[in-house]
Design a protein around this motif. Sequence first.
Motif, short mmCIF file in Angstrom:
data_model
loop_
_atom_site.label_atom_id
_atom_site.label_comp_id
_atom_site.label_asym_id
_atom_site.label_seq_id
_atom_site.Cartn_x
_atom_site.Cartn_y
_atom_site.Cartn_z
N GLU A 1 -28.64 21.28 33.49
CA GLU A 1 -29.99 21.81 33.75
C GLU A 1 -31.04 20.85 33.20
OE1 GLU A 1 -32.73 23.92 35.38
OE2 GLU A 1 -30.77 24.88 35.38
N SER A 2 -30.81 20.37 32.01
CA SER A 2 -31.76 19.47 31.36
C SER A 2 -31.87 18.13 32.10
CB SER A 2 -31.31 19.25 29.92
OG SER A 2 -32.21 18.45 29.23
N LEU A 3 -30.73 17.53 32.41
CA LEU A 3 -30.75 16.23 33.10
C LEU A 3 -31.27 16.36 34.53
CD1 LEU A 3 -27.38 14.73 31.82
CD2 LEU A 3 -29.70 14.09 31.12
N ALA A 4 -30.91 17.44 35.22
CA ALA A 4 -31.43 17.66 36.58
C ALA A 4 -32.94 17.83 36.54
CB ALA A 4 -30.76 18.88 37.21
N GLY A 5 -33.44 18.51 35.52
CA GLY A 5 -34.88 18.70 35.38
C GLY A 5 -35.61 17.37 35.19
N VAL A 6 -35.03 16.51 34.38
CA VAL A 6 -35.64 15.20 34.13
C VAL A 6 -35.66 14.36 35.41
CG1 VAL A 6 -35.27 12.99 32.94
CG2 VAL A 6 -35.12 15.13 31.66
N LEU A 7 -34.53 14.30 36.12
CA LEU A 7 -34.47 13.51 37.35
C LEU A 7 -35.33 14.12 38.45
CD1 LEU A 7 -30.78 12.46 37.16
CD2 LEU A 7 -32.68 10.90 37.52
N HIS A 8 -35.29 15.45 38.55
CA HIS A 8 -36.11 16.13 39.55
C HIS A 8 -37.59 15.81 39.34
CE1 HIS A 8 -37.30 20.23 41.52
NE2 HIS A 8 -37.54 19.22 42.32
N ASP A 9 -38.04 15.91 38.11
CA ASP A 9 -39.44 15.63 37.79
C ASP A 9 -39.82 14.18 38.13
OD1 ASP A 9 -41.96 16.65 36.49
OD2 ASP A 9 -41.53 14.92 35.19
N ALA A 10 -38.95 13.24 37.81
CA ALA A 10 -39.24 11.83 38.07
C ALA A 10 -39.36 11.57 39.57
CB ALA A 10 -38.16 10.94 37.46
N VAL A 11 -38.42 12.09 40.35
CA VAL A 11 -38.45 11.86 41.80
C VAL A 11 -39.62 12.62 42.43
CG1 VAL A 11 -37.19 12.15 43.97
CG2 VAL A 11 -36.01 11.31 41.93
N GLU A 12 -39.84 13.83 41.98
CA GLU A 12 -40.94 14.65 42.52
C GLU A 12 -42.29 13.95 42.34
OE1 GLU A 12 -42.47 17.97 44.40
OE2 GLU A 12 -40.35 17.74 43.97
N HIS A 13 -42.46 13.26 41.21
CA HIS A 13 -43.74 12.61 40.90
C HIS A 13 -43.71 11.09 41.10
CE1 HIS A 13 -44.03 16.54 38.85
NE2 HIS A 13 -45.21 16.49 39.42
N HIS A 14 -42.69 10.61 41.82
CA HIS A 14 -42.58 9.19 42.19
C HIS A 14 -42.61 8.25 40.99
CE1 HIS A 14 -43.11 10.55 46.31
NE2 HIS A 14 -44.16 11.21 45.92
N ARG A 15 -41.88 8.64 39.94
CA ARG A 15 -41.78 7.79 38.76
C ARG A 15 -40.45 7.05 38.77
NH1 ARG A 15 -43.98 12.42 36.16
NH2 ARG A 15 -42.03 12.82 35.09
N ILE A 16 -40.35 6.01 37.98
CA ILE A 16 -39.12 5.21 37.92
C ILE A 16 -38.00 6.01 37.27
CG2 ILE A 16 -40.36 3.01 37.85
CD1 ILE A 16 -39.76 2.94 34.82
N ALA A 17 -36.78 5.51 37.40
CA ALA A 17 -35.60 6.18 36.84
C ALA A 17 -35.82 6.46 35.35
CB ALA A 17 -34.36 5.33 37.05
N PRO A 18 -35.68 7.71 34.93
CA PRO A 18 -36.08 8.15 33.58
C PRO A 18 -35.00 8.04 32.51
CG PRO A 18 -35.49 10.03 34.90
CD PRO A 18 -35.30 8.82 35.77
N LEU A 19 -34.55 6.83 32.20
CA LEU A 19 -33.48 6.66 31.22
C LEU A 19 -33.86 7.23 29.85
CD1 LEU A 19 -30.69 5.56 30.45
CD2 LEU A 19 -31.80 3.38 29.95
N THR A 20 -35.03 6.90 29.36
CA THR A 20 -35.45 7.36 28.03
C THR A 20 -35.54 8.89 27.99
OG1 THR A 20 -36.68 5.32 27.67
CG2 THR A 20 -37.25 7.19 26.27
N GLU A 21 -36.16 9.48 29.01
CA GLU A 21 -36.29 10.95 29.06
C GLU A 21 -34.93 11.62 29.15
OE1 GLU A 21 -37.95 8.79 30.92
OE2 GLU A 21 -40.07 9.32 31.03
N ALA A 22 -34.02 11.04 29.95
CA ALA A 22 -32.68 11.61 30.08
C ALA A 22 -31.94 11.55 28.74
CB ALA A 22 -31.90 10.87 31.16
N ARG A 23 -32.07 10.43 28.04
CA ARG A 23 -31.43 10.28 26.74
C ARG A 23 -31.99 11.31 25.74
NH1 ARG A 23 -32.01 4.86 25.85
NH2 ARG A 23 -29.94 4.44 26.67
N GLU A 24 -33.29 11.50 25.75
CA GLU A 24 -33.91 12.48 24.84
C GLU A 24 -33.47 13.90 25.18
OE1 GLU A 24 -38.10 11.70 25.23
OE2 GLU A 24 -37.97 9.86 24.05
#
Length: 189
Positions: free
Chosen positions: A98-121
């Motif tokens: 749920e947490s990782l899907a939320g991070v990736l969903h948010d990044a793609v939804e808002h056209h941001r780069i791959a969120p490695l730091t956010e995923a790690r956090e």
Amino acid sequence: MRVLFHPRPGGGSRVVLHREDRVVLEMLSYDRKYRIPHDLAHAVTERELGLSSGVFGCLAAGALFSSATVVSGTLRHDAKARSQAILRANRTGIALAESLAGVLHDAVEHHRIAPLTEAREAWGVLSEHPFPYGECEIRRAHSTLTRLAAAWTHLPPGEGLKFEWPRRLTASGAPVSVPRQRQAPRRVR
């Protein structure tokens, strides 16, 4: 498991899952505020990162979430107990997914780069284990979700987005089913 994502009139999505036990489930989503269905973000994140203990791995194993209804097929005699055991055994995996899907969903939804730091956090909040993914895995998941989001946006009317769930990512934790013993007929005197 074959998964089909369908847009719903007025927004949201409908997910139809064809499990290997010949049970067909349907899940309705009311994620109208996003252009990408949250369940699609889950499926992509879990598959690309190899998370068998997430939502879709649990569904493939026989779990039934409250948002899922049986459309066709016959559930096992012990379906409720099996579902509870799977969900209990994979509670942490579901939370991480749920947490990782939320991070990736948010990044793609808002056209941001791959969120490695956010995923790690996000991982670190829920697990004491080291973050198991590198930049390559997070980029691949981000890229796949971006590609499928574009396909979702351009679906022809009446069609669904097909998604294959690999058998190797089926959750564990279900009790081993022991066949019911047949009782001998009672003798009537």
